[in-house]
Motif scaffolding. Structure first.
Motif, PDB file in Angstrom:
ATOM      1  N   ARG A 266       0.822  -1.175  -0.017  1.00 50.61           N
ATOM      2  CA  ARG A 266      -0.121   0.143  -0.099  1.00 50.61           C
ATOM      3  C   ARG A 266       0.862   1.115  -0.096  1.00 50.61           C
ATOM      4  O   ARG A 266       0.491   2.228  -0.956  1.00 50.61           O
ATOM      5  N   ALA A 267       1.981   1.393   0.719  1.00 53.20           N
ATOM      6  CA  ALA A 267       2.684   2.254   0.855  1.00 53.20           C
ATOM      7  C   ALA A 267       3.561   2.666  -0.536  1.00 53.20           C
ATOM      8  O   ALA A 267       3.595   3.708  -0.909  1.00 53.20           O
ATOM      9  N   ARG A 268       3.655   1.651  -1.264  1.00 54.15           N
ATOM     10  CA  ARG A 268       4.206   2.073  -2.625  1.00 54.15           C
ATOM     11  C   ARG A 268       3.439   2.315  -3.637  1.00 54.15           C
ATOM     12  O   ARG A 268       3.432   2.968  -4.471  1.00 54.15           O
ATOM     13  N   GLN A 269       2.003   1.646  -3.578  1.00 45.34           N
ATOM     14  CA  GLN A 269       0.979   2.050  -4.395  1.00 45.34           C
ATOM     15  C   GLN A 269       0.464   3.695  -4.050  1.00 45.34           C
ATOM     16  O   GLN A 269       0.433   4.518  -4.899  1.00 45.34           O
ATOM     17  N   ILE A 270       0.611   4.070  -2.806  1.00 40.66           N
ATOM     18  CA  ILE A 270       0.490   5.461  -2.509  1.00 40.66           C
ATOM     19  C   ILE A 270       1.602   6.353  -3.257  1.00 40.66           C
ATOM     20  O   ILE A 270       1.135   7.401  -3.665  1.00 40.66           O
ATOM     21  N   ALA A 271       2.929   5.983  -3.042  1.00 37.53           N
ATOM     22  CA  ALA A 271       3.985   6.688  -3.416  1.00 37.53           C
ATOM     23  C   ALA A 271       3.860   6.887  -4.793  1.00 37.53           C
ATOM     24  O   ALA A 271       4.222   7.822  -5.637  1.00 37.53           O
ATOM     25  N   ALA A 272       3.307   5.761  -5.591  1.00 35.81           N
ATOM     26  CA  ALA A 272       3.333   5.768  -7.366  1.00 35.81           C
ATOM     27  C   ALA A 272       2.130   6.677  -7.704  1.00 35.81           C
ATOM     28  O   ALA A 272       2.663   7.477  -8.466  1.00 35.81           O
ATOM     29  N   GLU A 273       1.086   6.902  -6.750  1.00 36.63           N
ATOM     30  CA  GLU A 273       0.152   7.639  -7.268  1.00 36.63           C
ATOM     31  C   GLU A 273       0.502   9.302  -6.893  1.00 36.63           C
ATOM     32  O   GLU A 273       0.240   9.883  -7.710  1.00 36.63           O
ATOM     33  N   LYS A 274       1.202   9.280  -5.760  1.00 40.01           N
ATOM     34  CA  LYS A 274       1.770  10.623  -5.654  1.00 40.01           C
ATOM     35  C   LYS A 274       2.739  11.288  -6.710  1.00 40.01           C
ATOM     36  O   LYS A 274       2.537  12.403  -6.858  1.00 40.01           O
ATOM     37  N   SER A 275       3.595  10.316  -7.019  1.00 33.05           N
ATOM     38  CA  SER A 275       4.631  10.849  -8.001  1.00 33.05           C
ATOM     39  C   SER A 275       3.907  10.945  -9.519  1.00 33.05           C
ATOM     40  O   SER A 275       4.247  11.808 -10.161  1.00 33.05           O
TER      41      SER A 275
END
Length: 71
Positions: free
Chosen positions: A58-67
């Motif tokens: 989930r942290a990686r998904q959020i980081a990808a969405e943010k970038s």
């Protein structure tokens, strides 16, 4: 498994680890239902490992969405 070890894994490794963890949890629950489970604490440890993997995914998904939103 430590969270730092999980952070070092690739996405494919995380998915594999999640699948293995869920399979192990299923087997442990089955053994518990049939009174064959000796180490009941293992269930709690496997649940925590699954939660750690899901948290990192989930942290990686959020980081990808943010970038993606910044670009």
């Amino acid at each position: 498994m430590k969270y730092k070890d999980i952070q070092a894994m690739s996405d494919a490794e995380l998915a594999k680890k999640l699948e293995e963890g869920r399979a192990e949890l299923f087997n442990l629950r089955f053994q518990m239902a049939t009174s064959q489970l000796d180490n009941t604490a293992r269930v709690k440890l496997v649940k925590k490992d699954i939660a750690r993997v899901l948290t990192e995914q989930r942290a990686r998904q959020i980081a990808a969405e943010k970038s993606a939103a910044q670009n």
